[in-house]
Design a protein around this motif. Sequence first.
Motif, PDB file in Angstrom:
ATOM      1  N   ASP A 288       1.138  -0.820   0.169  1.00 41.45           N
ATOM      2  CA  ASP A 288       0.115  -0.130   0.121  1.00 41.45           C
ATOM      3  C   ASP A 288       0.900   1.175   0.102  1.00 41.45           C
ATOM      4  O   ASP A 288       0.386   2.149  -0.726  1.00 41.45           O
ATOM      5  CB  ASP A 288      -0.838  -0.085   1.687  1.00 41.45           C
ATOM      6  CG  ASP A 288      -1.662   1.206   1.729  1.00 41.45           C
ATOM      7  OD1 ASP A 288      -2.513   2.276   0.957  1.00 41.45           O
ATOM      8  OD2 ASP A 288      -1.439   1.915   2.410  1.00 41.45           O
ATOM      9  N   SER A 292       1.245   3.793  -2.672  1.00 43.57           N
ATOM     10  CA  SER A 292       0.754   5.596  -2.371  1.00 43.57           C
ATOM     11  C   SER A 292       1.757   6.493  -2.897  1.00 43.57           C
ATOM     12  O   SER A 292       1.229   7.188  -3.332  1.00 43.57           O
ATOM     13  CB  SER A 292       0.324   5.497  -1.089  1.00 43.57           C
ATOM     14  OG  SER A 292       1.181   5.145  -0.485  1.00 43.57           O
ATOM     15  N   LYS A 380      -5.103   1.574   2.204  1.00 47.90           N
ATOM     16  CA  LYS A 380      -5.964   1.859   1.795  1.00 47.90           C
ATOM     17  C   LYS A 380      -6.585   0.589   1.031  1.00 47.90           C
ATOM     18  O   LYS A 380      -5.288  -0.170   0.526  1.00 47.90           O
ATOM     19  CB  LYS A 380      -6.054   2.623   0.619  1.00 47.90           C
ATOM     20  CG  LYS A 380      -5.248   3.626   1.525  1.00 47.90           C
ATOM     21  CD  LYS A 380      -5.147   5.248   0.587  1.00 47.90           C
ATOM     22  CE  LYS A 380      -4.022   5.144   0.122  1.00 47.90           C
ATOM     23  NZ  LYS A 380      -2.181   5.024   0.629  1.00 47.90           N
ATOM     24  N   ARG A 381      -8.469   0.388   0.586  1.00 48.63           N
ATOM     25  CA  ARG A 381      -9.096  -0.814  -0.047  1.00 48.63           C
ATOM     26  C   ARG A 381      -8.376  -0.184  -1.768  1.00 48.63           C
ATOM     27  O   ARG A 381      -9.057   0.676  -2.008  1.00 48.63           O
ATOM     28  CB  ARG A 381     -10.528  -0.914  -0.129  1.00 48.63           C
ATOM     29  CG  ARG A 381     -10.951  -2.311  -0.824  1.00 48.63           C
ATOM     30  CD  ARG A 381     -12.341  -2.208   0.287  1.00 48.63           C
ATOM     31  NE  ARG A 381     -13.033  -3.675  -0.431  1.00 48.63           N
ATOM     32  CZ  ARG A 381     -12.329  -4.460  -0.217  1.00 48.63           C
ATOM     33  NH1 ARG A 381     -12.600  -4.729   0.784  1.00 48.63           N
ATOM     34  NH2 ARG A 381     -13.241  -5.381  -0.420  1.00 48.63           N
TER      35      ARG A 381
END
Length: 485
Positions: A288, A292, A380-381
Amino acid sequence: MSIPTGLPALEARLAKDLSLLELPAKAWVPEMRHDGRRVWDVLFVGAGMCGLAGAAKLMLTGVDNVVLYDAAPMGFEGPWETFARMQTLRSPKTLAGPCLGLPALTFRAWYEAQWGEAAFDALDKIPKGMWMDYLRWYRRVLALPVVNDTQVTEIRDAGDDRIAVTLRGPQGTRVEHCRHLVLATGRSGLGGGTVPAFLQGIDRRFWAHSADDIDFDGLRDKRVIVIGAGASAMDNAATALEAGAAQVDMLIRRREMPRINKMTGISSQGVVHGMRGLPDAWKYRFNDYVNSEQVPPPRSSTLRVSRSENARIFLGCPVQDVRAASDHVTVVTPLAEFQADFIIAATGFRNDFTGRAEFATFAPHIRTWKDGIYTPEMGKRLPFLTDAPYLGEGFEFLEKTDGACPMLARIHCFNDAAMLSHGKLSGDIPAISAGADRLTRAIVAKLFAADVETHFARLQAFDTPELQGDEWEDATPSLRMTKTA
């Protein structure tokens, strides 16, 4: 007697090294037959770098009944001569890559055998066409059994620990059986390219995904929009410019270009071998964070674009909508509306299996990270991550519901979709040998266990004596006579 030089000398050195290591190991897997034909021990779908390395490691370990099928013509497997549009590889030239621990099998050894050490020292990055030449040599020197121009159209459970694979090739359609199936399907993984919602429904004459076969010559004097900021976006933009596009506009959602390649910065054998053993929450957290931060395009690829007077880069410019007219498209963004003749979507890949008919029989049964693994506390999904398969120790798929699809335990996801479960062991150059070793260890263990009764019977039946009976004299009788006397 002449002494070989160049590649013949390197190949002789490799042969000697293999001999010293007693490789390939002797074949040991009992033969399985179905309808009078031998069942493949391992069948690979894909003969790019991952497929070649995985098959080579298995064969060196004595699993010799292996085959690789690839839809591409011979010598064009993988992305290097198709949708990889960079000029050079990003990876450092010194990486061992798919050498499997054999120095004579490295790119460096192959290069120096032909052009010398000084030329290698002077080499900056590896030209992508040269990397493909190296892989062609790798396939030849290891005599890997690749069948080209052949596409897998269906995979189904055939019972009795067999998987039936339907193949379509120059000789028509046929079905072959295997005990283990390896999906070495590369960067496209399991789902193919991600198509943003704003392009769905737009006539395909106006757009392509960056992994598609694009007619760049047809873009001469055209207005082109490239969506994305990664390496693929830059390489496609540069290729369009070099083909003579009148204008190439890069539309980038982020307000700033990513600059730091985070995972490369912490690369180590700890990352290679340790990522798999982390708790799931940590695996997701790593991925993740990298997602990002994003991976920046290479400096050389970016300069390849920005040096052109016909290129423009727009930051903070997400695409909101695309409207098609009779001869052009309008791309709507918060900054402006752009008119274009063609769009290239460098929007990455997906893991949701949609549209992959060859996976239809088992895809619904595959356990993914969204099936009770992911929790919001992890990060985050992101569909690319949560849709990824949740894999076992040997890259094998796991069932969503126990007993619903037993053959999943014998189908191995040795491609980019395995990254969240195993780290980058089955897609990138740096750790591919470690990935091939992990895959091989798992398959070998399962093959041995499946035939344990046969192996035990072989143990019992083995009767070649090391001693002939004339190597000693039994003193027991004389001791007995002494006691009696």
